[in-house]
Design an enzyme around this catalytic site. Structure first.
Site, mmCIF file in Angstrom:
data_model
loop_
_atom_site.group_PDB
_atom_site.id
_atom_site.type_symbol
_atom_site.label_atom_id
_atom_site.label_comp_id
_atom_site.label_asym_id
_atom_site.label_seq_id
_atom_site.Cartn_x
_atom_site.Cartn_y
_atom_site.Cartn_z
ATOM 1 N N SER A 28 36.429 -17.477 -7.739
ATOM 2 C CA SER A 28 37.035 -17.225 -6.371
ATOM 3 C C SER A 28 36.198 -17.864 -5.447
ATOM 4 O O SER A 28 36.593 -18.221 -4.215
ATOM 5 C CB SER A 28 37.110 -15.841 -5.999
ATOM 6 N N GLY A 61 38.664 -14.634 -10.119
ATOM 7 C CA GLY A 61 38.571 -13.650 -11.116
ATOM 8 C C GLY A 61 38.170 -14.166 -12.582
ATOM 9 O O GLY A 61 38.090 -13.428 -13.299
ATOM 10 N N ASN A 93 31.564 -13.681 -12.363
ATOM 11 C CA ASN A 93 32.560 -12.656 -13.215
ATOM 12 C C ASN A 93 32.310 -12.431 -14.702
ATOM 13 O O ASN A 93 33.116 -12.127 -15.605
ATOM 14 C CB ASN A 93 33.994 -13.222 -13.152
ATOM 15 N N ASP A 211 33.048 -8.789 1.767
ATOM 16 C CA ASP A 211 32.299 -8.460 0.898
ATOM 17 C C ASP A 211 30.772 -9.057 0.706
ATOM 18 O O ASP A 211 30.831 -10.094 1.521
ATOM 19 C CB ASP A 211 32.840 -8.246 -0.616
ATOM 20 N N HIS A 214 32.211 -13.190 -1.005
ATOM 21 C CA HIS A 214 33.307 -14.345 -0.663
ATOM 22 C C HIS A 214 32.902 -14.591 0.761
ATOM 23 O O HIS A 214 32.528 -13.907 1.515
ATOM 24 C CB HIS A 214 34.665 -13.598 -0.832
#
Length: 254
Positions: A28, A61, A93, A211, A214
């Site tokens: 992402s 993701g 991830n 967050d 990102h």
């Protein structure tokens, strides 16, 4: 007249030279609108600094494992032509999870190191390390004549003592995978951290409204510029494709 006909026929018979393309494989932090809610990935901003087109195949993701198991590396491998570039960047991830989330990798940097993980339904699954998945992709891409570049993950908005914290283990794993396969490594984590540190924590934090991972479009652009700076400070042939805007990106080598 005769000579002109020969010239025309020669031109028609000459093979078409296709432009090189940069393909992007990542998560992402690289993908279009990867984090949702107005965030964007840095892969969307790289093209403005290069003279050749960029195709962003990053998907939110994903990890080195899930991108492999879903056949996404295979799609790029089947698409690339000789001389194309492929930027590979994972890590956010790839950490451990219990139960297995389909993304975690075995801990360690050994190519032959494996681990058995348990899915929510109790199924036992054999997984490999981060370098295993990256090295396999790189090897297959090189066999097609492509030019892979392994890039370390981007920093999150995590600070200690007024500076971005040191990178997680996947930064080192990315460098290891690049070294073993003989391809270029870009310390993207280091170059982004350098940019963020110079901007300061207050300014940098505006790039992370959702967050700590990102970016806003403005933040994603800084991250893209940092990757370009990494290219310019390295030896990969992609640096020859950096345009005048790319040559002017801020900050120096680390």
């Amino acid at each position: 007249m005769f000579s002109q006909s020969i010239v025309v026929l020669s031109l028609l018979a000459a093979p078409l030279v296709c432009a090189q393309t940069v393909y992007m494989a990542g998560d992402s932090t690289m993908a279009r609108n990867g984090g949702g809610s107005g965030s964007d990935g840095w892969g969307q901003y790289l093209g403005q600094y290069l003279t050749i087109p960029v195709v962003n195949n990053a998907v939110a993701g994903r990890s080195s494992r899930s991108y492999t198991e879903e056949g996404r590396f295979t799609t790029i491998i089947n698409t690339v032509k000789n001389g194309d570039y492929v930027v590979i960047e994972f890590g956010h991830n790839d950490g451990t999870a219990n139960p297995d989330n389909g993304r975690q990798v075995a801990v360690g940097d050994g190519y032959d190191t494996t681990a058995t993980v348990t899915a929510a339904n109790g199924t036992k699954i054999l997984v490999h390390t981060f370098p295993y998945y990256i090295q396999n992709a790189v090897t297959s891409l090189k066999a097609k004549g492509a030019i892979p570049i392994v890039s370390s993950q981007t920093p999150s908005n995590d600070w200690s003592g007024g500076a971005i914290v040191a990178g997680p283990r996947f930064v080192g794993y990315a460098q290891t995978a690049a070294s073993r396969t003989g391809v270029t490594y870009v310390n993207h984590y280091g170059y982004v951290a350098n940019s963020f540190n110079k901007l300061g924590q207050s300014t940098t934090s505006t790039f992370f409204p959702v967050d700590h991972t990102h970016f806003t479009p403005a933040g994603a652009n800084v991250v893209a510029q940092s990757f370009v700076r990494g290219l310019l400070c390295g030896t990969d042939s992609l640096k020859s494709k950096v345009n005048s805007a790319g040559q002017a990106v801020p900050n120096g080598c680390i």
